[in-house]
Design an enzyme around this catalytic site. Sequence first.
Site, PDB file in Angstrom:
ATOM      1  N   SER A   1      -0.585   4.227   1.933  1.00  0.00           N
ATOM      2  CA  SER A   1      -0.146   4.034   0.555  1.00  0.00           C
ATOM      3  C   SER A   1      -1.304   4.296  -0.387  1.00  0.00           C
ATOM      4  O   SER A   1      -2.474   4.178   0.008  1.00  0.00           O
ATOM      5  CB  SER A   1       0.315   2.584   0.380  1.00  0.00           C
TER       6      SER A   1
ATOM      7  N   TYR B   1      -0.723  -7.069   1.263  1.00  0.00           N
ATOM      8  CA  TYR B   1      -0.162  -5.769   1.631  1.00  0.00           C
ATOM      9  C   TYR B   1      -1.208  -4.659   1.610  1.00  0.00           C
ATOM     10  O   TYR B   1      -1.274  -3.837   2.530  1.00  0.00           O
ATOM     11  CB  TYR B   1       0.974  -5.467   0.648  1.00  0.00           C
TER      12      TYR B   1
ATOM     13  N   LYS C   1      -2.503  -1.450   4.390  1.00  0.00           N
ATOM     14  CA  LYS C   1      -2.414  -0.010   4.150  1.00  0.00           C
ATOM     15  C   LYS C   1      -3.780   0.646   4.295  1.00  0.00           C
ATOM     16  O   LYS C   1      -3.897   1.755   4.821  1.00  0.00           O
ATOM     17  CB  LYS C   1      -1.788   0.250   2.779  1.00  0.00           C
TER      18      LYS C   1
HETATM   19  C1  RM4 Z   1       2.939   1.014  -3.020  1.00  0.00           C
HETATM   20  C2  RM4 Z   1       2.458   0.858  -4.404  1.00  0.00           C
HETATM   21  C3  RM4 Z   1       3.710   0.820  -5.168  1.00  0.00           C
HETATM   22  C4  RM4 Z   1       4.604  -0.267  -4.628  1.00  0.00           C
HETATM   23  C5  RM4 Z   1       4.774  -0.166  -3.145  1.00  0.00           C
HETATM   24  C6  RM4 Z   1       5.541  -1.288  -2.546  1.00  0.00           C
HETATM   25  O1  RM4 Z   1       2.273   1.658  -2.141  1.00  0.00           O
HETATM   26  O2  RM4 Z   1       1.700  -0.289  -4.594  1.00  0.00           O
HETATM   27  O3  RM4 Z   1       3.463   0.664  -6.517  1.00  0.00           O
HETATM   28  O4  RM4 Z   1       5.840  -0.163  -5.234  1.00  0.00           O
HETATM   29  O5  RM4 Z   1       3.539  -0.110  -2.545  1.00  0.00           O
END
Ligand code: RM4
Length: 262
Positions: A152, A165, A169
């Site tokens: 991400s 989170y 990633k």
């Molecule tokens: C992503 C990023 C996005 C979010 C997702 C869940 O990689 O932070 O903005 O919507 O995660």
Amino acid sequence: MTLLENKIVCITGSSRGIGRACAVESAKHGATGLILHYFGDQETEAELQSLKEEIYVMTHNHCQVVGVPGEIADSETSQKIVKAGVEAFGRIDVLVSNAGICPFAEFLTMPHAIWERTRQVNLDGSFYVVQAVANQMKSQVPQGGSIIGLASISALVGGEFQCHYTPTKAGIVSMMQSCAIALGKYNIRCNAILPGTIATDINKEDLANEEKREYTIKRTVLGRLGAPDDIAGPMVFLASDLAKYVTGAQLLVDGGLFVNLQ
Ligand code: RM4
């Protein structure tokens, strides 16, 4: 264009969102077999069924689909995925480790159960499936394959409600780097895709906040949120022989969100 002609592609968390788009795009690009992991509750069961039908109709039954339900945080699920894939197709050429969750939560009050669950699904789950599939890729003839870890933009930058989170990633990026080194000798390439803000189920609630949604769109150079199929094209590229010299790389697919400071 059939970039994945005759390839067998395995995708975790495939019933919806980015995983589903990767499944459809793989089939479109000539994959002959798909091993589609999904969670296995009633909802994802129905989603998988409709995905199977979509692929069946789209490819005139050229692409065979094997569904494998299971809890990805449980290492046995990965063994099941490989077993089902090898039974059906004899080999696995591509792995897209995609299953992931992001229960947005405040850091200071976050119950440890949320941290543990997020880590178990995103990081432990990726580790188990990458290890299981890599062993299969090593043992097959011809040896090799392409492994893609869905990381991400959050591997590079933080989020107020993502303290649990974002480390998972960043961990996936790091895992792909080290695995690229560990597996290069077996002709297995490992790369990470870093999606920006892609509108899926994972952030439906978060993006329901109109202000946040508009802010994100404004920051995105291409002027819109991502859609799952924005990630599927880059995934097909990394899986294909066009990327035969690409390993240990990070591909940011974010519509220009990251670079747009001012
Ligand atoms: C992503 C990023 C996005 C979010 C997702 C869940 O990689 O932070 O903005 O919507 O995660």
